[in-house]
Design a protein around this motif. Sequence first.
Motif, PDB file in Angstrom:
ATOM      1  N   SER A  99       1.045  -1.198   0.056  1.00  0.00           N
ATOM      2  CA  SER A  99      -0.068   0.163  -0.060  1.00  0.00           C
ATOM      3  C   SER A  99       0.839   1.283  -0.001  1.00  0.00           C
ATOM      4  CB  SER A  99      -0.855  -0.006   1.150  1.00  0.00           C
ATOM      5  OG  SER A  99      -1.950   0.913   1.147  1.00  0.00           O
ATOM      6  N   VAL A 100       0.333   2.404   0.444  1.00  0.00           N
ATOM      7  CA  VAL A 100       0.827   3.449   0.049  1.00  0.00           C
ATOM      8  C   VAL A 100       1.105   4.416   1.240  1.00  0.00           C
ATOM      9  CG1 VAL A 100      -0.937   4.791  -0.910  1.00  0.00           C
ATOM     10  CG2 VAL A 100       1.101   5.716  -1.326  1.00  0.00           C
ATOM     11  N   ALA A 142       4.711   1.916   1.590  1.00  0.00           N
ATOM     12  CA  ALA A 142       5.840   2.488   1.253  1.00  0.00           C
ATOM     13  C   ALA A 142       5.606   3.890   0.714  1.00  0.00           C
ATOM     14  CB  ALA A 142       6.383   1.595   0.182  1.00  0.00           C
ATOM     15  N   SER A 143       6.433   4.818   0.603  1.00  0.00           N
ATOM     16  CA  SER A 143       6.430   6.054   0.155  1.00  0.00           C
ATOM     17  C   SER A 143       6.615   5.959  -1.491  1.00  0.00           C
ATOM     18  CB  SER A 143       7.547   7.081   0.711  1.00  0.00           C
ATOM     19  OG  SER A 143       8.681   6.500   0.417  1.00  0.00           O
ATOM     20  N   GLN A 144       6.583   7.120  -1.929  1.00  0.00           N
ATOM     21  CA  GLN A 144       6.847   7.141  -3.480  1.00  0.00           C
ATOM     22  C   GLN A 144       8.008   6.447  -4.166  1.00  0.00           C
ATOM     23  OE1 GLN A 144       6.254   9.986  -1.643  1.00  0.00           O
ATOM     24  NE2 GLN A 144       3.864   9.941  -1.917  1.00  0.00           N
ATOM     25  N   PHE A 145       7.951   5.768  -5.127  1.00  0.00           N
ATOM     26  CA  PHE A 145       9.148   5.105  -5.517  1.00  0.00           C
ATOM     27  C   PHE A 145      10.104   5.991  -6.309  1.00  0.00           C
ATOM     28  CE2 PHE A 145       6.801   0.836  -5.923  1.00  0.00           C
ATOM     29  CZ  PHE A 145       6.738   0.650  -4.740  1.00  0.00           C
ATOM     30  N   HIS A 146      11.401   6.070  -6.386  1.00  0.00           N
ATOM     31  CA  HIS A 146      12.365   6.786  -7.035  1.00  0.00           C
ATOM     32  C   HIS A 146      11.711   6.640  -8.525  1.00  0.00           C
ATOM     33  CE1 HIS A 146      14.896   7.932  -4.194  1.00  0.00           C
ATOM     34  NE2 HIS A 146      15.382   6.718  -4.191  1.00  0.00           N
ATOM     35  N   ALA A 198       9.966   4.666   4.143  1.00  0.00           N
ATOM     36  CA  ALA A 198       9.875   5.539   3.234  1.00  0.00           C
ATOM     37  C   ALA A 198      11.570   5.879   2.925  1.00  0.00           C
ATOM     38  CB  ALA A 198       9.559   6.902   4.160  1.00  0.00           C
ATOM     39  N   GLY A 199      11.708   6.981   2.121  1.00  0.00           N
ATOM     40  CA  GLY A 199      13.173   7.153   1.701  1.00  0.00           C
ATOM     41  C   GLY A 199      13.991   8.134   2.592  1.00  0.00           C
ATOM     42  N   GLY A 239       1.084  14.863   4.130  1.00  0.00           N
ATOM     43  CA  GLY A 239       0.197  13.872   4.506  1.00  0.00           C
ATOM     44  C   GLY A 239       0.718  12.517   3.772  1.00  0.00           C
ATOM     45  N   ASN A 240       1.651  12.578   2.816  1.00  0.00           N
ATOM     46  CA  ASN A 240       2.169  11.572   2.085  1.00  0.00           C
ATOM     47  C   ASN A 240       3.444  11.243   2.549  1.00  0.00           C
ATOM     48  OD1 ASN A 240       2.959  13.922   0.944  1.00  0.00           O
ATOM     49  ND2 ASN A 240       3.701  12.745  -0.660  1.00  0.00           N
TER      50      ASN A 240
END
Length: 263
Positions: A99-100, A142-146, A198-199, A239-240
């Motif tokens: 999920s995100v 997980a946070s946004q992928f590179h 997260a990154g 929020g992300n």
Amino acid sequence: MARILVTGGTGHLGRLVVPRLVRTGADVRVVSRSPHAEGDGARYVVADWATGEGLAQAVGDAEVVVHLAGDQLHNEPMATALVRAVRDAGAEPHLVNISVVGAEKVPVRSGFDRRALGYMESKLAQERVLEESGIPWSNLRASQFHELVLIAARALAKLPVVPTPSGWRAQPIAADEVAARLVELALGDPQGRVPDVAGPEVLTFRGMVRDYLDAVGSRRPTMPVRVPGAASRAYAAGGNLAPDRAVGKQTWGEFLAEHVEHR
């Protein structure tokens, strides 16, 4: 030998997860919409998400299902189809879901929100389907992928002036690092929702796009654009993000150096 079924195994994240699972010695099967050439150590089984045909057979005797399939429009219905297939098969595998970060923190209050940023809402709906199924599960946010930021930056960079959402921030992480964590979960016991990943750094979206332009030698200017809606405001408010879960190792700059050829 663990019997593991992967949905979405031919997608971006799946192509990183599947070989990692194969290297553990697991018996890995991958759900595919059409016959797929084998040779990577995994077996491919054909199933149709829309009709459900083949899904129960695909689940079969799987001890673990790593669920990576879905998109903004189909996260919830695909999760529902998966749960139905598990029940039809009379199985009780460990479901491992991706999920995100911030899925519950980005509200969708308009049609524009849903078109622009509805992915967060759809992932939250997916989580609820699996959580309420009664099937043992683990959920990783997980946070946004590179890699996905790079896709967006490349698309925007084709314009004479590059628009960037004003105030948006991100905490990008390498998809392969997320894949490694998913494999750990697949080989372990069900844990429910596990700590986010997260990154290592929080960056503005405008800054990341500028980094990409610099990396490819482009002098095109960027222009901040105000994106309306509650979801956009939530992005601007962080929020992300998950700054307390900055467990990723690869930075955005390191990723660009590895994946972008300077012209």
